[in-house]
Scaffold this motif. Structure first.
Motif, PDB file in Angstrom:
ATOM      1  N   GLY A  46       0.796  -1.352  -0.073  1.00 58.35           N
ATOM      2  CA  GLY A  46       0.180   0.104  -0.004  1.00 58.35           C
ATOM      3  C   GLY A  46       0.849   1.293  -0.030  1.00 58.35           C
ATOM      4  N   SER A  47       0.403   1.986   1.038  1.00 64.17           N
ATOM      5  CA  SER A  47       1.076   3.347   1.000  1.00 64.17           C
ATOM      6  C   SER A  47       2.456   3.526   0.695  1.00 64.17           C
ATOM      7  CB  SER A  47       0.932   3.999   2.277  1.00 64.17           C
ATOM      8  OG  SER A  47       1.662   5.266   2.547  1.00 64.17           O
ATOM      9  N   THR A  48       3.025   4.361  -0.236  1.00 67.26           N
ATOM     10  CA  THR A  48       4.350   4.479  -0.352  1.00 67.26           C
ATOM     11  C   THR A  48       4.892   5.539   0.719  1.00 67.26           C
ATOM     12  OG1 THR A  48       4.073   6.463  -2.064  1.00 67.26           O
ATOM     13  CG2 THR A  48       4.211   4.293  -2.959  1.00 67.26           C
ATOM     14  N   ALA A  49       4.196   6.281   1.390  1.00 68.85           N
ATOM     15  CA  ALA A  49       4.615   7.232   2.197  1.00 68.85           C
ATOM     16  C   ALA A  49       4.881   6.439   3.678  1.00 68.85           C
ATOM     17  CB  ALA A  49       3.505   8.198   2.642  1.00 68.85           C
ATOM     18  N   LEU A  50       4.218   5.353   3.635  1.00 67.73           N
ATOM     19  CA  LEU A  50       4.805   4.417   4.720  1.00 67.73           C
ATOM     20  C   LEU A  50       5.840   3.304   4.555  1.00 67.73           C
ATOM     21  CD1 LEU A  50       4.157   3.261   7.826  1.00 67.73           C
ATOM     22  CD2 LEU A  50       2.087   2.229   6.728  1.00 67.73           C
ATOM     23  N   GLN A  51       5.880   3.198   3.096  1.00 69.42           N
ATOM     24  CA  GLN A  51       6.905   2.141   2.984  1.00 69.42           C
ATOM     25  C   GLN A  51       8.103   2.076   3.359  1.00 69.42           C
ATOM     26  OE1 GLN A  51       6.913   1.608  -1.348  1.00 69.42           O
ATOM     27  NE2 GLN A  51       7.944  -0.153  -1.353  1.00 69.42           N
ATOM     28  N   PRO A  52       8.948   3.300   3.504  1.00 68.70           N
ATOM     29  CA  PRO A  52      10.480   3.327   3.931  1.00 68.70           C
ATOM     30  C   PRO A  52      10.292   2.646   5.412  1.00 68.70           C
ATOM     31  CG  PRO A  52       9.874   5.312   2.804  1.00 68.70           C
ATOM     32  CD  PRO A  52       8.619   4.577   2.731  1.00 68.70           C
ATOM     33  N   LEU A  53       9.535   3.231   6.175  1.00 66.47           N
ATOM     34  CA  LEU A  53       9.466   3.044   7.467  1.00 66.47           C
ATOM     35  C   LEU A  53       8.906   1.357   7.662  1.00 66.47           C
ATOM     36  CD1 LEU A  53       9.438   3.414  10.665  1.00 66.47           C
ATOM     37  CD2 LEU A  53       7.002   4.230  10.685  1.00 66.47           C
ATOM     38  N   ALA A  54       8.046   0.915   7.033  1.00 70.98           N
ATOM     39  CA  ALA A  54       7.431  -0.814   7.212  1.00 70.98           C
ATOM     40  C   ALA A  54       8.671  -1.358   6.659  1.00 70.98           C
ATOM     41  CB  ALA A  54       6.281  -0.638   6.254  1.00 70.98           C
ATOM     42  N   ALA A  55       9.395  -0.773   5.638  1.00 72.59           N
ATOM     43  CA  ALA A  55      10.494  -1.948   5.094  1.00 72.59           C
ATOM     44  C   ALA A  55      11.455  -1.875   6.029  1.00 72.59           C
ATOM     45  CB  ALA A  55      10.960  -1.284   3.752  1.00 72.59           C
ATOM     46  N   LYS A  56      12.099  -0.945   6.680  1.00 75.97           N
ATOM     47  CA  LYS A  56      12.903  -1.001   7.628  1.00 75.97           C
ATOM     48  C   LYS A  56      12.616  -1.569   8.923  1.00 75.97           C
ATOM     49  CE  LYS A  56      17.021   0.238   9.101  1.00 75.97           C
ATOM     50  NZ  LYS A  56      18.263  -0.556   8.746  1.00 75.97           N
ATOM     51  N   VAL A  68      10.442 -15.914   9.658  1.00 77.08           N
ATOM     52  CA  VAL A  68       9.307 -15.270   9.145  1.00 77.08           C
ATOM     53  C   VAL A  68       9.769 -14.612   7.897  1.00 77.08           C
ATOM     54  CG1 VAL A  68       7.849 -13.163   9.481  1.00 77.08           C
ATOM     55  CG2 VAL A  68       8.489 -14.600  11.355  1.00 77.08           C
ATOM     56  N   ASN A  69       8.791 -14.882   6.728  1.00 79.94           N
ATOM     57  CA  ASN A  69       8.996 -14.397   5.364  1.00 79.94           C
ATOM     58  C   ASN A  69       8.108 -13.004   5.194  1.00 79.94           C
ATOM     59  OD1 ASN A  69       9.448 -13.610   2.769  1.00 79.94           O
ATOM     60  ND2 ASN A  69       8.571 -15.453   2.031  1.00 79.94           N
ATOM     61  N   LEU A  70       8.788 -11.666   5.344  1.00 79.70           N
ATOM     62  CA  LEU A  70       8.090 -10.426   5.605  1.00 79.70           C
ATOM     63  C   LEU A  70       8.574  -9.732   4.084  1.00 79.70           C
ATOM     64  CD1 LEU A  70       7.464  -8.421   8.705  1.00 79.70           C
ATOM     65  CD2 LEU A  70       7.887  -7.484   6.600  1.00 79.70           C
ATOM     66  N   THR A  71       7.481  -9.184   3.532  1.00 75.84           N
ATOM     67  CA  THR A  71       7.417  -8.520   2.205  1.00 75.84           C
ATOM     68  C   THR A  71       6.676  -7.040   2.444  1.00 75.84           C
ATOM     69  OG1 THR A  71       7.843 -10.525   1.070  1.00 75.84           O
ATOM     70  CG2 THR A  71       7.225  -8.731  -0.056  1.00 75.84           C
ATOM     71  N   VAL A  72       7.265  -5.963   2.016  1.00 78.22           N
ATOM     72  CA  VAL A  72       6.759  -4.847   2.144  1.00 78.22           C
ATOM     73  C   VAL A  72       6.807  -4.280   0.721  1.00 78.22           C
ATOM     74  CG1 VAL A  72       6.741  -2.404   2.912  1.00 78.22           C
ATOM     75  CG2 VAL A  72       7.426  -4.539   4.649  1.00 78.22           C
ATOM     76  N   GLN A  73       5.721  -3.719   0.106  1.00 74.94           N
ATOM     77  CA  GLN A  73       5.688  -3.304  -1.132  1.00 74.94           C
ATOM     78  C   GLN A  73       4.714  -1.931  -1.143  1.00 74.94           C
ATOM     79  OE1 GLN A  73       3.660  -6.487  -3.396  1.00 74.94           O
ATOM     80  NE2 GLN A  73       5.672  -7.652  -3.357  1.00 74.94           N
ATOM     81  N   GLY A  74       4.976  -1.086  -2.287  1.00 75.11           N
ATOM     82  CA  GLY A  74       4.113  -0.059  -2.460  1.00 75.11           C
ATOM     83  C   GLY A  74       2.590  -0.095  -2.980  1.00 75.11           C
ATOM     84  N   GLY A  75       2.423   0.850  -4.062  1.00 78.57           N
ATOM     85  CA  GLY A  75       1.235   0.405  -4.852  1.00 78.57           C
ATOM     86  C   GLY A  75       0.252   1.709  -4.502  1.00 78.57           C
ATOM     87  N   ALA A 164      -1.274  10.188  -8.129  1.00 75.88           N
ATOM     88  CA  ALA A 164      -2.289   9.303  -9.029  1.00 75.88           C
ATOM     89  C   ALA A 164      -3.570   9.037  -8.025  1.00 75.88           C
ATOM     90  CB  ALA A 164      -1.859   8.182  -9.359  1.00 75.88           C
ATOM     91  N   GLN A 165      -4.742   9.312  -8.635  1.00 77.07           N
ATOM     92  CA  GLN A 165      -6.049   8.832  -7.906  1.00 77.07           C
ATOM     93  C   GLN A 165      -5.861   7.493  -7.200  1.00 77.07           C
ATOM     94  OE1 GLN A 165      -8.539  10.642  -7.527  1.00 77.07           O
ATOM     95  NE2 GLN A 165      -8.256  12.341  -9.009  1.00 77.07           N
ATOM     96  N   GLN A 187       0.462  16.432 -14.820  1.00 80.98           N
ATOM     97  CA  GLN A 187       1.331  15.218 -14.909  1.00 80.98           C
ATOM     98  C   GLN A 187       0.949  14.362 -13.442  1.00 80.98           C
ATOM     99  OE1 GLN A 187       5.858  13.759 -14.684  1.00 80.98           O
ATOM    100  NE2 GLN A 187       5.614  15.807 -15.342  1.00 80.98           N
ATOM    101  N   GLU A 188       0.843  13.072 -13.349  1.00 80.33           N
ATOM    102  CA  GLU A 188       0.600  12.175 -12.112  1.00 80.33           C
ATOM    103  C   GLU A 188       1.685  11.245 -12.041  1.00 80.33           C
ATOM    104  OE1 GLU A 188      -3.453  10.807 -12.121  1.00 80.33           O
ATOM    105  OE2 GLU A 188      -4.107  12.589 -11.994  1.00 80.33           O
ATOM    106  N   GLN A 189       2.314  10.955 -10.692  1.00 82.42           N
ATOM    107  CA  GLN A 189       2.855   9.928 -10.577  1.00 82.42           C
ATOM    108  C   GLN A 189       2.541   8.996  -9.477  1.00 82.42           C
ATOM    109  OE1 GLN A 189       5.928   9.560 -12.002  1.00 82.42           O
ATOM    110  NE2 GLN A 189       5.511  11.063 -13.214  1.00 82.42           N
ATOM    111  N   ASP A 190       3.075   7.771  -9.535  1.00 83.45           N
ATOM    112  CA  ASP A 190       2.634   6.838  -8.579  1.00 83.45           C
ATOM    113  C   ASP A 190       3.309   6.712  -7.115  1.00 83.45           C
ATOM    114  OD1 ASP A 190       0.682   5.926 -10.334  1.00 83.45           O
ATOM    115  OD2 ASP A 190       2.087   4.425 -11.437  1.00 83.45           O
ATOM    116  N   SER A 191       4.253   7.224  -6.948  1.00 84.18           N
ATOM    117  CA  SER A 191       4.992   7.311  -5.795  1.00 84.18           C
ATOM    118  C   SER A 191       5.712   8.587  -5.040  1.00 84.18           C
ATOM    119  CB  SER A 191       6.026   6.046  -5.733  1.00 84.18           C
ATOM    120  OG  SER A 191       7.141   6.446  -6.474  1.00 84.18           O
ATOM    121  N   ASN A 192       5.833   8.568  -3.783  1.00 87.49           N
ATOM    122  CA  ASN A 192       6.599   9.724  -3.349  1.00 87.49           C
ATOM    123  C   ASN A 192       7.767   9.730  -3.836  1.00 87.49           C
ATOM    124  OD1 ASN A 192       5.133  11.441  -0.819  1.00 87.49           O
ATOM    125  ND2 ASN A 192       4.555   9.285  -0.698  1.00 87.49           N
TER     126      ASN A 192
END
Length: 297
Positions: A46-56, A68-75, A164-165, A187-192
């Protein structure tokens, strides 16, 4: 065989038996400990704003829980909410409340607030802008102001970069700034991350970013002479902010529950959150609900 010899043999046999029992107990204990080690698969999307914190945080958690197999993705937040609702992922990361997203049944999801993120307008440094009025920010993003000289900057065309919406960052920004007005087509972009790079390299560009994406290659813009800082978010002097939510559906499995508990631990809230440009949920002096109503704690 005399009585002394028989007694000695008996003691030896008992000793061997005790040693054997000790080994068996140790082996059983080892197997029990091994079987209780945390394991499983956790996917957060989900959130790319949260992604860096969640990933670290996820990497640190996984280092202590190697099974534990833990994966963090944006979108984007919309993707996170829709996928967790569908049961496709363990956690849906979002900058907005589930109630704010059309098509999401918020009552079927559980909200875990793990941090707060401030967001602010950012401009290309050459624009010559450091402070704007809230009304001016709105006029820029609705296409009524089109040149930086109109607000005290360089004689240069304004280039709007939007998210992006479905982006929670966009929803938070538009709720606070546009208040129902329609953003100009741009112009629209998908991520921070993409916005960060484009604004830094595009003359006249403006967009908005989570504080955690600020760099010295960009100019973060104050609004009505209020600077975008953690302290100003904590007491709501800075109005553009949101919770970082981790949503789950139903009862989370042990690995997911353990990771969510870790996100609220001192190791994350008192250290990692602040080091990475976020704000601890425990430092907030106000509370905001899904309707945007802010109350003092």
């Amino acid at each position: 065989m005399n009585k002394g010899s028989k007694l000695a043999m008996g003691i030896a046999a008992i000793s061997l038996l005790l040693v054997g029992c000790g080994k068996a107990t140790s082996s059983t204990s080892s197997k029990s400990s091994s079987s209780e080690a945390l394991s499983g698969k956790v996917t957060a999307v989900g959130s790319t704003a949260l992604q860096p914190l969640a990933a670290k945080a996820g990497a640190n958690f996984q280092a202590k829980n190697s099974k534990v197999n833990l994966t963090v993705q944006g979108g984007g937040s919309g993707t996170g909410l829709s996928q967790v609702q569908a049961g496709a992922v363990s956690i849906g990361n979002s900058d907005i409340f589930a109630e704010e997203k059309a098509g999401i049944k918020a009552d079927k999801l559980t909200d875990h607030k793990v941090a707060v993120v401030g967001m602010a307008p950012v401009v290309n440094k050459d624009a010559g802008i450091k402070n704007l009025k809230m009304a001016q920010v709105k006029q820029i993003f609705t296409g009524k102001i089109t040149n930086w000289k109109e607000v005290g900057g360089k004689d240069q065309k304004i280039v709007i970069i939007n998210r992006a919406q479905g982006s929670g960052t966009r929803a938070t920004f538009e709720n606070a700034v546009l208040k129902g007005a329609t953003a100009v087509k741009s112009q629209e972009q998908d991520s921070n991350g993409a916005v960060q790079k484009i604004v830094a390299t595009t003359p006249g560009a403006i967009s908005y970013l989570a504080f955690s994406y600020f760099t010295n290659k960009l100019q973060a813009v104050s609004i009505d002479n209020v600077t975008p800082t953690d302290n100003n978010v904590e007491n709501n002097k800075w109005k553009i902010w949101s919770y970082e939510h981790m949503y789950t559906k139903g009862t989370p499995d042990k690995a997911t529950a353990a990771f969510l508990k870790y996100m609220d631990s001192k190791a994350v809230q008192n250290s990692l959150v602040k080091d990475m440009g976020y704000i601890s949920i425990h430092d907030m002096k106000v509370t905001k609900d899904a309707k945007g109503t802010v109350t003092q704690n």
